[in-house]
Design an enzyme around this catalytic site. Structure first.
Site, PDB file in Angstrom:
ATOM      1  N   LEU C 233       0.828  -1.181   0.000  1.00  0.00           N
ATOM      2  CA  LEU C 233       0.000   0.000   0.000  1.00  0.00           C
ATOM      3  C   LEU C 233       0.864   1.234   0.000  1.00  0.00           C
ATOM      4  O   LEU C 233       1.948   1.262   0.558  1.00  0.00           O
ATOM      5  CB  LEU C 233      -0.851   0.041   1.268  1.00  0.00           C
ATOM      6  N   ASP C 234       0.347   2.244  -0.590  1.00  0.00           N
ATOM      7  CA  ASP C 234       0.923   3.570  -0.466  1.00  0.00           C
ATOM      8  C   ASP C 234       1.094   3.907   1.016  1.00  0.00           C
ATOM      9  O   ASP C 234       2.093   4.482   1.438  1.00  0.00           O
ATOM     10  CB  ASP C 234      -0.035   4.550  -1.143  1.00  0.00           C
ATOM     11  N   GLU C 235       0.113   3.514   1.803  1.00  0.00           N
ATOM     12  CA  GLU C 235       0.153   3.791   3.236  1.00  0.00           C
ATOM     13  C   GLU C 235      -0.570   2.659   3.934  1.00  0.00           C
ATOM     14  O   GLU C 235      -1.644   2.255   3.509  1.00  0.00           O
ATOM     15  CB  GLU C 235      -0.557   5.118   3.517  1.00  0.00           C
TER      16      GLU C 235
END
Lengths: 290, 290, 290, 290
Positions: C233-235
């Site tokens: 994930l990106d974050e």
């Protein structure tokens, strides 16, 4: 959130809340009854208070039984552990009476939330010791009753209130800025069923015109407290509190306006949690299973 | 934020704060002096309190004059309007003495902010009535002085404090959880220069062990208040307040920890605003030009 | 909070956390094992996520058994329900490695809380890709290791980090404003054991100098988010978030300072909850049993 | 707050707001006009933005002149400094049009505040592209106009809106959860006079069903942003923002309800500040003199 498409009836959902002396085996016994009844627990919270020695449990459960059948299965366990308990259909609106005086900010907020489906209460009536809010109740289609409190007439007024509570089988009384003090007798008769809201300051101020005092003292926060009303205490068990920021340029009128916003929001949260059976009494405290 | 690359010296910046009886012409007179001196106002805030009848002004201004030259130009205006006023070099760190006892959360926070360039104070010393925080002061390279307060020895201890204030030309005294009450004489001697921090609850609690009382009462908010210390009042003018949320499962120890966080943050804000000359006394209130 | 005066050893306390597919009988089975072992449940929270279909449970329990004896009793139940689970001694500090770059606000806050007994971690070391914070670690008596990340040298640096994790049997890695992106491989190797903190704005800003963008856009809130670090994930899953208010007069530097305060507080809460086994992964979400 | 008992008419009060390129002498010139006109400044705030180079001033002043007389005195100063400025009678309600779709939480809140005297607006009408909120407007005695937006009919609908704006001399348009995007032309025609409210999340979510995305992502805060509507920007200058806390157990429906509360509160603050001439445009930012 769930769609039942076919003919099969949905399994009924219940909310069970209980309080008893803490000790081993409570959860195991309760979960045993629910599992034996084919129940599926969808939400459960518990808290044992080391200070009061009391254990508190709230369970939401789907069970393929009628309410009274399930209650009959739970009764022996409740007996064994000395439980105070209740079992209700999940989401059933509580029959609620709202008491008001002249200020409408809390009543307006409660009625809007109720109509929007965000407050599981059935407002059976609004009682005012003044007539100011009769139009607001009327616009929401709720019966308004004017019960003035004359000098020397508190006893008669409270008798009317109690009669209405009995007649409508009222489960919850909300003091939505009702500016009359309830007698000790009425407090005891409605123990655990009356929620009040009042402003709160740091520090607190005694006497008249608290907002003028707060302004003169330069407080930086304006707050509100929702609590159960009790006879014995100056102020009963706290359900919810919140504050909002002010500064030196806030006039007394600004502070009153901000105080009204905080009061409406805090009261709405307290009423919703109570109506969802999320607030349990624990001595002078509350346990709030949000 | 500004880079002066060449040889030209930057125009000096000052902060002017003043308080006087409200009336017409004050801003016009002050802005006239500043404009006449070639000044460029970069920030300005004012407040006239209808309750106390006092006018308050804070101005940041770039002026191509030395501090004393500008002060000489302002003096006649100040005289004319009966002003209490001060003129300081913008950003000059205030000579500050921090008083502590055993708890280090406020001292740690103040020292870290000072070293990070986020608190315009010059901590000339830490004084403790206990030795517990000597290592924390040492790690920050700040002199620590142990001034115990024996039974019957408060007068001697306060004489030592006053001597240190005089010796270091201290402008601000911060009571960073200093668990001694200052005498009325000391309060008067340091009027408007002593900031204290204490916990605050809704409702407030008198007597010993307030956190135990707050826990027993089931409060939902834990707060802190930073204020000036005065002799006459139970509690002096409030500079800043804040709260943090707790719930039924918060233990007394949890509440103490949360209270410490709020105390450190509220005290840091109050000290910074004071050091930036943003806090003006207005009767029992403060005006805070944030 | 408890004093054991006599010779009798205290009953050991454990924290059990588990996640498994939701279904009937889980609580009953677990509580049966604990009751059978003579256990006394002192805190318990559970959550069944209708979205992911996962059930989550955290129990604090006093049991007169050694950890491995209790684990052996629980293993068959865990097997039966397909549980991911852990059993730890309540309050045991987690072996923790803190990674930093140049900004010290988060490290200072973590170290102070750890020394004050308010953060159940054992900081086995601080690693910096710069040397700026070596004195801060030294003042707290924590070993500091300089692991620079040269151009093209990330692989080597990460190999050193992994070696340190292995050598000290590190259970938690905290990125306390560590300004390097971890490789996907390292993220996978340390899945669920790395917590990061970053600033958050409404709206969010892509690209360089986010505070300058936020200032130019006139945002009214400055926030921070603590989350687990993941490769995919990106974050990663969010553990905690908070905001603080700013206004038009807040400079970019003010916003940076306020952002640092929020970051330190949000990270401290996330680390404490993780170390107390209060954070459970639930797909891309977290369940936080506060 | 003031009672004028005798026959003497009260001195009129005005609110002056102005924006111009920053430079020396502005305050001095304006305060000179006001002092010369016998004015008494009761509130004044100013801000010079170093980023945009613009100076902003808001002054409340009592002046024994008619509005147009005072404006004539101010005009030469305004001319000299290149000011955008306005002069209004303090407290005059702004003629306001509210646009809605189906959700009534914002409209209910605005109408209640207006009737309670806490929002200085004169709601000349409510326009809905659906009829759902007609009864709510009727209960408040406000005319409701149904302006549906058919496929391909946006131009005709906006022409009707503009006609209503002209006919009622509307000063402020509030999009109270109006679920239609205004065309660029309409945005330009009503520049600085249209306030919108929308939900805000950390991180932000693109695409449909943002609450479902926020729930799936496990955000811990739900927020709202009130802003001016502009053609050029994805989102115009922000007036106010706030957030409320949620947790893993909050359902998507809970989040929607909490979001509605935040939206109503944030919008009410933005509308009040705008109606009190407290919000000034400063490039892509706003200056809010609260």
């Amino acid at each position: 959130m769930r769609t039942d498409e076919g003919a099969a009836p949905a399994t009924p959902s219940y909310v069970l809340v209980l309080t008893c002396p803490d000790g081993p085996g409570i959860v195991h016994a309760v979960s045993g009854v629910l599992a034996g009844a084919g129940g599926n627990i969808t939400e459960s919270q518990q808290y044992g208070d080391p200070g009061t020695g009391r254990f508190h449990l709230r369970v939401q459960v789907e069970v393929p039984l009628a309410r009274d059948e399930l209650a009959a299965l739970l009764a022996p366990v409740a007996e064994r552990f000395g439980m105070e308990w209740s079992l209700d259909v999940l989401g059933r609106p509580l029959r609620t009476l709202v008491l008001v005086s002249r200020a409408g900010h809390c009543l307006n907020d409660l009625l809007f939330r109720q109509r929007s489906g965000r407050l599981p209460v059935d407002v059976v009536g609004v009682v005012g010791n003044h007539r100011d809010l009769e139009p607001m109740a009327a616009a929401a289609g709720v019966p308004f009753t004017h019960v003035p409190v004359e000098a020397g007439g508190k006893e008669a007024a409270e008798a009317r209130l109690l009669a209405m509570v009995g007649e409508h089988d009222v489960e919850l009384v909300v003091l939505a800025r009702y500016m009359q003090v309830l007698s000790d007798d009425l407090c005891r008769a409605l123990h655990g069923r009356v929620i009040n809201i009042h402003h709160s300051f740091l520090p607190s101020f005694k006497g008249a015109r608290p907002y003028a005092q707060a302004h003169g003292r330069g407080v930086k926060l304006i707050g509100a407290t929702a609590h159960y009303v009790t006879a014995d205490l100056d102020e009963g068990p706290i359900i919810e509190q919140d504050v909002h920021r002010v500064d030196h340029a806030s006039t007394e009128a600004d502070m009153v306006g901000i105080g009204q916003d905080v009061e409406a929001q805090v009261l709405a949260r307290a009423v919703r949690w109570h109506a969802e059976h999320r607030v349990l009494l624990d001595g002078h405290r509350t346990v709030v299973f949000r």
